[in-house]
Structure formats: structure tokens, C-alpha cells
Enzyme design. Structure first.
Site, PDB file in Angstrom:
ATOM      1  N   LYS A 114     -31.417  96.112   2.250  1.00 19.26           N
ATOM      2  CA  LYS A 114     -31.153  95.658   3.614  1.00 19.26           C
ATOM      3  C   LYS A 114     -30.253  94.435   3.567  1.00 19.26           C
ATOM      4  O   LYS A 114     -30.381  93.583   2.702  1.00 19.26           O
ATOM      5  CB  LYS A 114     -32.462  95.347   4.343  1.00 19.26           C
ATOM      6  CG  LYS A 114     -33.350  94.331   3.664  1.00 19.26           C
ATOM      7  CD  LYS A 114     -34.670  94.179   4.378  1.00 19.26           C
ATOM      8  CE  LYS A 114     -35.568  93.183   3.651  1.00 19.26           C
ATOM      9  NZ  LYS A 114     -36.890  93.053   4.266  1.00 19.26           N
ATOM     10  N   ARG A 165     -27.599  91.741   6.216  1.00 24.32           N
ATOM     11  CA  ARG A 165     -27.110  91.341   7.530  1.00 24.32           C
ATOM     12  C   ARG A 165     -25.602  91.134   7.397  1.00 24.32           C
ATOM     13  O   ARG A 165     -25.155  90.193   6.740  1.00 24.32           O
ATOM     14  CB  ARG A 165     -27.806  90.053   7.973  1.00 24.32           C
ATOM     15  CG  ARG A 165     -27.635  89.718   9.443  1.00 24.32           C
ATOM     16  CD  ARG A 165     -28.404  88.453   9.804  1.00 24.32           C
ATOM     17  NE  ARG A 165     -29.842  88.618   9.687  1.00 24.32           N
ATOM     18  CZ  ARG A 165     -30.612  89.089  10.664  1.00 24.32           C
ATOM     19  NH1 ARG A 165     -30.072  89.468  11.804  1.00 24.32           N
ATOM     20  NH2 ARG A 165     -31.916  89.213  10.488  1.00 24.32           N
ATOM     21  N   THR A 184     -46.906  90.408   7.229  1.00 26.75           N
ATOM     22  CA  THR A 184     -46.806  90.865   8.619  1.00 26.75           C
ATOM     23  C   THR A 184     -46.382  92.325   8.712  1.00 26.75           C
ATOM     24  O   THR A 184     -46.328  92.878   9.807  1.00 26.75           O
ATOM     25  CB  THR A 184     -45.806  90.001   9.403  1.00 26.75           C
ATOM     26  OG1 THR A 184     -44.503  90.123   8.800  1.00 26.75           O
ATOM     27  CG2 THR A 184     -46.234  88.536   9.409  1.00 26.75           C
ATOM     28  N   ALA A 185     -46.055  92.945   7.584  1.00 30.09           N
ATOM     29  CA  ALA A 185     -45.713  94.371   7.472  1.00 30.09           C
ATOM     30  C   ALA A 185     -44.360  94.727   8.086  1.00 30.09           C
ATOM     31  O   ALA A 185     -44.017  95.906   8.162  1.00 30.09           O
ATOM     32  CB  ALA A 185     -46.805  95.257   8.088  1.00 30.09           C
TER      33      ALA A 185
END
Length: 321
Positions: free
Chosen positions: A202, A204, A233-234
Site C-alpha cells: 500500500k 500514498r 484497530t484492524a
């Protein structure tokens, strides 16, 4: 050869008493009697109610939420045992908090994992027993012996029973690392379950532009097993699962992680994600009265019990891997 007397004593704080009770049951001993409580202002108070003089003492305490309370309980327990003339003190920390702060990511950052290592040593711990540190190099932060257990052994056993090779074509399965930083542990896990490896990358592209997910590896029409060391927080895990299905064309997604921190919206995100089943180890206790239809916790207390037996008997723990 027994290095520190014949007497093993196990005590626990308030983080995961059920886990410690299972360890004692596996060892065939009674839990050590101690009172671990807090004064009205929050100070930790520890009182050992039996002698530990000359004993090989194991203190079981995960530094999970509330992290600082549980860490302070452990430090005070270590100090109490040291001042009571324990022969050796091993801090059994199934989940080692502050492990994510293992380096300076930017200027003036602390290295809190090193600070906690120093605190444990200064309190009087002789040895550390833990599982799946967020960063393996944290082992080098300690100037005392540290035994680092691997949670993937338990996951391998589970998935090889769930998807036996004589019934399922493992070429149609792939282990997936949810980010580039977890590739090493995912690769080791993939080798043990005889499956391929893929990576969710991933990035940005520029400021104020949403992240773009790229799948490195072939997951199309395959069953994916996302593997990580912890889920907080998954968000990252659920986004990776969504990318595997929507971008990679995966058939179905399973996930496993050693430590279920599960803060904030974690349960809701997992329930809404394409993940069919989410596995954790019980290094952190499952929260009560929380919806967890997809979540399953596997017990690793027997693994810690076996490690304690090896440490007490001064024998290798290599067979646990």
C-alpha cells in the site's frame, strides 16, 4: 540438570489470570498465592503470601490494556520477588507491549521498547519469556537471556488440520503478508504450511490522496490466509482483505494474528470485512461481552508451560519450534 532448585513457583498479575491458571494446570502445580491490587490513587501494590526464597519463580503478565498498569504490576512483582530472595526470576510476557516503538521513525522519537527492557532488567528480572515480538531485533535490547516463542507453530497445526494436504490442493492456497514489513514472518509461515506467498503493498501517491493497494503475487481464485503478528484497530488487515477480493480476485480470505489487541472499532471492522474467520492466540485475553462472531482464540498456555519446564530444567526449547 536443574539450575535453580527443585521448586517452581508461578505467580500472575491481573492481565490474564486464566492463562496463568492453565500454565499451572499443565505443570501440575498450584498457583502461587499473591495479592496484586491498586491503591486509591492507582499505585500498584503487591504482597507475596508464601515464601519464594531460593525458588525458580515465573511471573506471568501480558502488558496489554491498560498497558501501563500491567507493566507497573509486573515491575513491582519482580522487585517483591527479588527482595524476598528468589533464586531466579523469569518474566513470562506472552504479549510484550511497547514493541512497536523499536526505533526512531523520525527526529526526537523515543525507543520505548528499549526503555521497557531496561526497566525489567533494573527491577531484577533474570530472564524473559515471550512470544512473537513485533520486531525480532528487540531481543537484542535485553542484557539478560530472552526466549522468543513463535506463534506460527500453533497456526500451522490448526490450518494443516483444517485444510489437510490429502484433501485440499495447497497450490490453490496462498499466505498473504498484509504489508511489506511483515513479509519475513509470512514467508516462514508459508513454508511451514506448504503454500505460496503474496504481499499487499500500500502506498500514498501524494499528500491528501487515498492509499492505493497493489497485490504482489497471484491470488486470483485462490483461498488467502492473511498472517500478521498483531491486530490493533484492524484497519490495515481489513483493507488488505478487501483488496485481495476486489483487486486480486481472491476466492475467500482467512486471517490469523498472534496478538489480538483489538482496540476501538476493531471488532466492527472485522465483522464488516470479507474475512471468513479470524484467528488469534490467547496471549491477550478475549474481551467479554463483545461481538466476535468471526473471531476464534487458540490456547497457547500449554506451549508456555512446556517452555517453562525446559527453562527450569536447563534444557533446549528448540523442539517447541
Amino acid at each position: 540438570m536443574i539450575a535453580y532448585g527443585e521448586n517452581i513457583q508461578v505467580f500472575c498479575g491481573n492481565s490474564n489470570p486464566k492463562f496463568a491458571q492453565t500454565i499451572c494446570k499443565e505443570l501440575g502445580i498450584e498457583m502461587g498465592k499473591a495479592t496484586v491490587k491498586h491503591f486509591a490513587d492507582g499505585e500498584a501494590s503487591v504482597s507475596l503470601e508464601e515464601t519464594v526464597r531460593g525458588s525458580d519463580v515465573f511471573l506471568v503478565q501480558s502488558t496489554c490494556k491498560p498497558v501501563n498498569d500491567h507493566l507497573m504490576e509486573l515491575l513491582v512483582m519482580i522487585d517483591a520477588c527479588r527482595r524476598a530472595s528468589a533464586g531466579r526470576i523469569t518474566a513470562v510476557i506472552p504479549y510484550f507491549g511497547y514493541a512497536r516503538q523499536d526505533r526512531k521513525a523520525k527526529s526526537r522519537d523515543p525507543i520505548s521498547a528499549k526503555l521497557v527492557a531496561n526497566m525489567l532488567t533494573a527491577a531484577g528480572a533474570d530472564r524473559i519469556l515471550t512470544m512473537d515480538l513485533h520486531a525480532a531485533q528487540i531481543q537484542g535490547f535485553f542484557d539478560i537471556p530472552l526466549d522468543h516463542l513463535l506463534g506460527n507453530v500453533t497456526f500451522v497445526d490448526y490450518y494443516m488440520k483444517k485444510f489437510p494436504e490429502d484433501q485440499f490442493n495447497h497450490e490453490e492456497f496462498v499466505v498473504v503478508s498484509p504489508d511489506v514489513g511483515s513479509v519475513g514472518r509470512a514467508r516462514a509461515f508459508a513454508a511451514k504450511v506448504h503454500m505460496g506467498l503474496a504481499i499487499v503493498d500500500k502506498r500514498r501517491p501524494k499528500a491528501n490522496v487515498s492509499e492505493v493497494m497493489n497485490i504482489i503475487g497471484d491470488v486470483k481464485d485462490k483461498t488467502c490466509i492473511l498472517y500478521d503478528d498483531m491486530v490493533d484497530t484492524a484497519g490495515s488487515l481489513c483493507n488488505a482483505a478487501k483488496a485481495l477480493v476486489e483487486i486480486g480476485g481472491a476466492k475467500e480470505v482467512y486471517a490469523c494474528a498472534t496478538h489480538g489487541v483489538l482496540s476501538g472499532p476493531a471488532y466492527e471492522r472485522l465483522e464488516a470485512s470479507p474475512i471468513k474467520e479470524m484467528l488469534f492466540l490467547n496471549t491477550i485475553p478475549e474481551k467479554e461481552n463483545t461481538p466476535s462472531g468471526k473471531c476464534k482464540f487458540l490456547d497457547v498456555a500449554p506451549v508456555f508451560a512446556r517452555a517453562i519446564e525446559h527453562i527450569h530444567g536447563a534444557t533446549s526449547i528448540a523442539d517447541l519450534f
